[in-house]
Design an enzyme around this catalytic site. Sequence first.
Site, PDB file in Angstrom:
ATOM      1  N   GLY A  89       0.822  -1.203   0.000  1.00  0.00           N
ATOM      2  CA  GLY A  89       0.000   0.000   0.000  1.00  0.00           C
ATOM      3  C   GLY A  89       0.853   1.249   0.000  1.00  0.00           C
ATOM      4  O   GLY A  89       1.997   1.243  -0.449  1.00  0.00           O
ATOM      5  N   THR A  91       3.045   4.607   1.226  1.00  0.00           N
ATOM      6  CA  THR A  91       4.159   4.829   2.142  1.00  0.00           C
ATOM      7  C   THR A  91       3.676   5.345   3.484  1.00  0.00           C
ATOM      8  O   THR A  91       4.187   4.950   4.546  1.00  0.00           O
ATOM      9  CB  THR A  91       5.158   5.818   1.526  1.00  0.00           C
ATOM     10  N   VAL A  93       0.812   4.817   5.121  1.00  0.00           N
ATOM     11  CA  VAL A  93       0.280   3.733   5.954  1.00  0.00           C
ATOM     12  C   VAL A  93       1.381   2.734   6.280  1.00  0.00           C
ATOM     13  O   VAL A  93       1.400   2.139   7.364  1.00  0.00           O
ATOM     14  CB  VAL A  93      -0.905   3.038   5.244  1.00  0.00           C
ATOM     15  N   GLY A  94       2.326   2.552   5.365  1.00  0.00           N
ATOM     16  CA  GLY A  94       3.438   1.652   5.618  1.00  0.00           C
ATOM     17  C   GLY A  94       4.224   2.038   6.858  1.00  0.00           C
ATOM     18  O   GLY A  94       4.669   1.177   7.630  1.00  0.00           O
ATOM     19  N   GLU A 111       5.683  -3.191   0.894  1.00  0.00           N
ATOM     20  CA  GLU A 111       5.673  -2.989  -0.560  1.00  0.00           C
ATOM     21  C   GLU A 111       4.876  -1.723  -0.824  1.00  0.00           C
ATOM     22  O   GLU A 111       3.647  -1.748  -0.890  1.00  0.00           O
ATOM     23  CB  GLU A 111       5.049  -4.209  -1.261  1.00  0.00           C
ATOM     24  N   CYS A 145       1.507   0.436  -8.973  1.00  0.00           N
ATOM     25  CA  CYS A 145       2.637   0.987  -8.211  1.00  0.00           C
ATOM     26  C   CYS A 145       3.879   1.142  -9.073  1.00  0.00           C
ATOM     27  O   CYS A 145       4.725   2.005  -8.803  1.00  0.00           O
ATOM     28  CB  CYS A 145       2.935   0.112  -6.997  1.00  0.00           C
TER      29      CYS A 145
END
Length: 391
Positions: A89, A91, A93-94, A111, A145
């Site tokens: 998802g 960056t 939220v990562g 990812e 992406c």
Amino acid sequence: MGPEPYGICLIIGAWNYPFLLTLSPLIGALAAGNCAIIKPSELASNSATIIAQMVERYLDPSCIRVVLGAVDQTQALLKGDINHVFYTGSTMVGKIVMRAAAEKMIPVVLECGGKCPVYIADDANIEVTAKRIAWGKGINCGQTCLAPDYILCSKTTESRLIPEIVQAWQSFYTDNPINSDSYCRIVNERHFERVNKLIDTTKVVYGGQTDAKQNYIAPTIMTNVNGTDKVMQEEIFGPLLPIITINNELEATEFVNSRPKPLALYIFTSNKSLAQKIINSTSSGSTCVNDVILQVAPQCLPFGGVGESGLGNYHGKYSFDTFSHKRSVAFSPTWSEFLVSKRNPPYDQKQIASLESLVQVRRNWLSLPRLSSWVWPFSASTTASGTKDDK
């Protein structure tokens, strides 16, 4: 050394390719011997429901579970009894996922995405280049992406490139993409509004048409773009193609290196030395020369980002490795104590000299005299030969 499963792996999927980006990591997790909790994206609700039904019908529910829901459910899962997290998802939220994993001290694979630049040299095959960029930007309405995010090229190349991209898009989706069965829509109203706000109508040279009722945005080219424009401040994730003009590969490299490391870097040139020079001067999750997105296909290549575009990788054998803990195991038989005991104190100068000799790197050890080349390395490794019988 032997691989062993982590235990329970949480797989948080994405909405843009809901089956591929959810089930592909699941294969690696199961192959490595783990159990898995799957959290499909709520933005692709129909796909999420189908995944839940398929898993319940065809897989072992004692090993694999699907949890449907949104943010609250994801946060609850991150606080639960898990041993590994695999997230696909944004960056933003990562970073939240990584903080949650840090609280548990468990490994995490992120990812994410980013703005994937395309550098086009003046010697590139413009017709082929245009077709491949048009395909990579148009597939899934740019919601990929690895999609080419923006182009860096000279003014001369730009003037040759734009008509070719337009021609390619028209051959793919006709003159009116809104009526094409092959052209997608933006996933929802919120993302439509986000992408729509990135369009600077004063810089549009092709496309720009929208229809809010259908979440439709036409393939769009923007020129005279600079690094401070709104379209350059975030990953587009839509069918907008900004072009920034530069004079040479040095300026292109400097521009790429001045921004967060991308998930992918694309280079179009007929000069392999030039391509290699750019590769050596930049950093990205992956690189593809004279094509886009192709690098994700071979299962022998790892897929993943670097920096803000992601952490860790998977695909093929790399998926197995990602979901496996590499456990080192050494066996030291007791009969070797007469050698191993040389490490024990008290220490004198003679013993210290012997120990120093043991830890020296012997690059040509096979050519040394038999005693020093076999006995001392044997002792230094404490005879960790994998012997299991201790008599």
